[in-house]
Design a protein around this motif. Structure first.
Motif, short mmCIF file in Angstrom:
data_model
loop_
_atom_site.label_atom_id
_atom_site.label_comp_id
_atom_site.label_asym_id
_atom_site.label_seq_id
_atom_site.Cartn_x
_atom_site.Cartn_y
_atom_site.Cartn_z
N VAL A 153 0.71 76.66 -19.86
CA VAL A 153 0.29 77.70 -20.70
C VAL A 153 -1.62 76.79 -21.51
O VAL A 153 -1.03 75.62 -21.60
CB VAL A 153 1.06 77.95 -21.96
CG1 VAL A 153 -0.32 78.56 -23.12
CG2 VAL A 153 2.23 78.85 -21.70
N LEU A 154 -2.55 76.81 -20.05
CA LEU A 154 -3.77 76.67 -21.06
C LEU A 154 -4.69 77.40 -21.64
O LEU A 154 -4.64 78.85 -21.02
CB LEU A 154 -4.23 76.58 -19.34
CG LEU A 154 -3.61 75.25 -17.95
CD1 LEU A 154 -4.15 75.02 -17.36
CD2 LEU A 154 -2.91 74.43 -18.44
N SER A 177 -5.01 78.54 -31.74
CA SER A 177 -4.66 79.66 -32.15
C SER A 177 -5.65 80.57 -32.12
O SER A 177 -6.69 80.51 -32.77
CB SER A 177 -4.42 79.39 -33.60
OG SER A 177 -3.43 80.73 -33.87
N GLY A 178 -5.47 81.99 -31.52
CA GLY A 178 -6.66 82.88 -31.34
C GLY A 178 -7.11 82.79 -29.87
O GLY A 178 -8.27 83.97 -29.87
N LYS A 179 -6.78 81.77 -29.45
CA LYS A 179 -7.70 81.86 -28.35
C LYS A 179 -7.04 82.61 -26.45
O LYS A 179 -5.40 83.00 -26.99
CB LYS A 179 -7.33 80.71 -27.61
CG LYS A 179 -8.73 79.38 -27.91
CD LYS A 179 -8.56 78.49 -27.18
CE LYS A 179 -9.83 76.98 -28.37
NZ LYS A 179 -10.09 76.09 -27.96
N ALA A 213 12.70 82.82 -32.72
CA ALA A 213 13.72 81.55 -33.20
C ALA A 213 12.14 79.82 -32.55
O ALA A 213 12.33 79.88 -33.25
CB ALA A 213 14.55 81.32 -32.06
N LEU A 214 11.84 80.06 -31.05
CA LEU A 214 10.87 78.97 -31.14
C LEU A 214 9.54 78.71 -32.73
O LEU A 214 9.12 77.19 -32.83
CB LEU A 214 10.46 79.09 -29.72
CG LEU A 214 11.51 78.87 -28.33
CD1 LEU A 214 10.68 79.23 -27.34
CD2 LEU A 214 11.36 77.57 -28.57
N ILE A 215 9.02 79.58 -32.98
CA ILE A 215 8.06 79.83 -33.74
C ILE A 215 8.74 79.50 -35.05
O ILE A 215 7.81 78.86 -35.65
CB ILE A 215 7.89 81.76 -33.95
CG1 ILE A 215 6.42 81.76 -32.50
CG2 ILE A 215 6.74 81.24 -35.25
CD1 ILE A 215 6.25 82.84 -32.76
N TYR A 263 -1.76 82.95 -27.24
CA TYR A 263 -1.75 81.56 -27.51
C TYR A 263 -0.74 81.03 -28.25
O TYR A 263 0.89 81.04 -27.76
CB TYR A 263 -2.46 81.07 -28.02
CG TYR A 263 -2.11 79.71 -28.10
CD1 TYR A 263 -2.18 78.48 -26.70
CD2 TYR A 263 -2.09 78.43 -28.85
CE1 TYR A 263 -1.55 76.94 -26.98
CE2 TYR A 263 -1.63 77.21 -29.34
CZ TYR A 263 -1.57 77.15 -28.25
OH TYR A 263 -0.90 75.24 -28.94
N ASP A 264 -0.36 82.13 -29.26
CA ASP A 264 0.61 81.66 -30.99
C ASP A 264 1.62 82.37 -29.83
O ASP A 264 3.33 81.69 -30.14
CB ASP A 264 0.47 82.35 -31.84
CG ASP A 264 -0.74 82.18 -32.32
OD1 ASP A 264 -0.75 80.84 -32.41
OD2 ASP A 264 -1.43 82.42 -33.46
#
Length: 354
Positions: free
Chosen positions: A201-202, A103-105, A338-340, A168-169
């Motif tokens: 997603v990298l 998270s945050g990247k 919805a995914l989150i 990323y989130d």
């Protein structure tokens, strides 16, 4: 509960004090990042503890209060506080979930054509456009790192960077196989074709996470070429880098400058090595189970875009939208939301079970 919240309060204040004393740039960066992560939780903890104290004070007062009107007012104050505390507890449940290490990247997103020939390549271009529009709406900076165009306006592959602490989130659940059902523009008989593309997603590696030794790299240069084998330029500007210890290979040819292509290739290489390390850890540990909303594996079918029916279905959570046209224009808020929410609900359930 109160003890736990007070410890969070103490931790936040301690980090704030350390920020005033720290001199090392790396330490400052980490402290700022940690405080930024804790700030929403700290503010909610402050609100909860104040309300909890006010409720306790009112409960003490009501014991000795003889005036009927004041007694009634205190009783109502306690009821409202209990209701608000219950709502804050639900918010804290989410805020207290263990943070995702990525998270945050910033991230690199790779989209590659799979089954379906030219139609798959066209859909790669469509997905890139969809993600670009969504990123633009979110004010997230995007940059194309490398691409391989086809002759009819599609893309065999595209790699692009998204730079924002929310990247990323917002995009972490996009990894996997995306299937498209539609009548291709190349189809004369009007038949519906099914094609597929893969998305990865990298998370971009921090400097301290990946240390690449130049001696571990084999660097080859060659001439860039476009669709149909046409030379983009006549100099050896394209770069292919092989990381010998892991076998990871990266090629980049989008820039006319060999130096710029090498820099971009190293950026992709670092992210892929980080991904490989994470994958190796996951395979080595039997305790880590596949997440309900998906592992982000390229082989996992995550979504179907059915153009004749105007329907988009995410198979991991059973979510279906009949507004495909808007989704393809970058309106992904409902789908990603919805995914989150599903992921949060699963994590909260696991926390309560354990």
């Amino acid at each position: 509960m109160i003890d736990r919240l007070e410890k969070i309060q103490e931790k936040y204040l301690r980090i704030s004090e350390e920020l005033n004393l720290a001199k090392d740039p790396s330490a400052l960066k980490n402290l700022y990042k940690e405080r930024s992560r804790l700030t929403p939780l700290y503010l909610k903890v402050e609100e909860y503890l104040k309300l909890y104290k006010d409720k306790k004070d009112a409960e003490e007062l009501i014991q000795s209060e003889k005036d009927e009107e004041m007694h009634s007012m205190l009783k109502e104050e306690i009821r409202e506080a209990e209701e608000r505390l219950e709502n804050i507890e639900k918010e804290l449940e989410i805020l207290l979930l263990p943070p995702d290490p990525n998270s945050g990247k910033n991230i690199l997103v790779e989209i590659r054509a799979g089954t379906g020939g030219e139609e798959a390549g066209l859909f790669v271009a469509d997905l890139f456009r969809m993600y670009s529009k969504f990123a633009d709406k979110q004010k997230i900076k995007s940059e194309v790192i490398d691409s391989s165009p086809t002759g009819i306006g599609g893309l065999k592959e595209i790699i692009f960077a998204l730079e924002d602490d929310r990247a990323y989130d917002l995009f972490k659940f996009e990894g996997g196989t995306h299937r498209v059902q539609r009548i291709p523009s190349t189809e004369s008989g009007g038949r519906i074709h099914t094609s597929a593309v893969t998305v990865a997603v990298l998370p971009e590696a921090d400097e301290e996470e990946i240390q690449i030794n130049e001696n571990d790299l084999r660097i080859d240069v060659y001439r860039s070429s476009g669709a149909g084998g046409q030379h983009v330029n006549t100099t050896d500007s394209a770069v292919r880098i092989t990381h010998i210890p892991t076998g990871v290979v990266v090629a980049c040819q989008d820039e006319k400058s060999q130096h710029k292509n090498k820099a971009k290739a190293l950026r992709i290489l670092s992210a892929r090595i980080l991904e490989k390390q994470a994958e190796d850890k996951k395979q080595a540990s039997d305790a880590i189970k596949k997440q309900m909303v998906g592992s982000g594996d390229r082989s996992e079918r995550v979504r179907t875009y059915n153009f004749p029916q105007g329907r988009c279905t995410d198979h991991r959570i059973g979510f279906t939208s009949h507004n495909l046209a808007a989704i393809m224009e970058g309106d992904l808020d409902e789908l990603i939301g919805a995914l989150i929410e599903e992921d949060r609900a699963r994590k909260i359930s696991e926390t309560q079970t354990n």
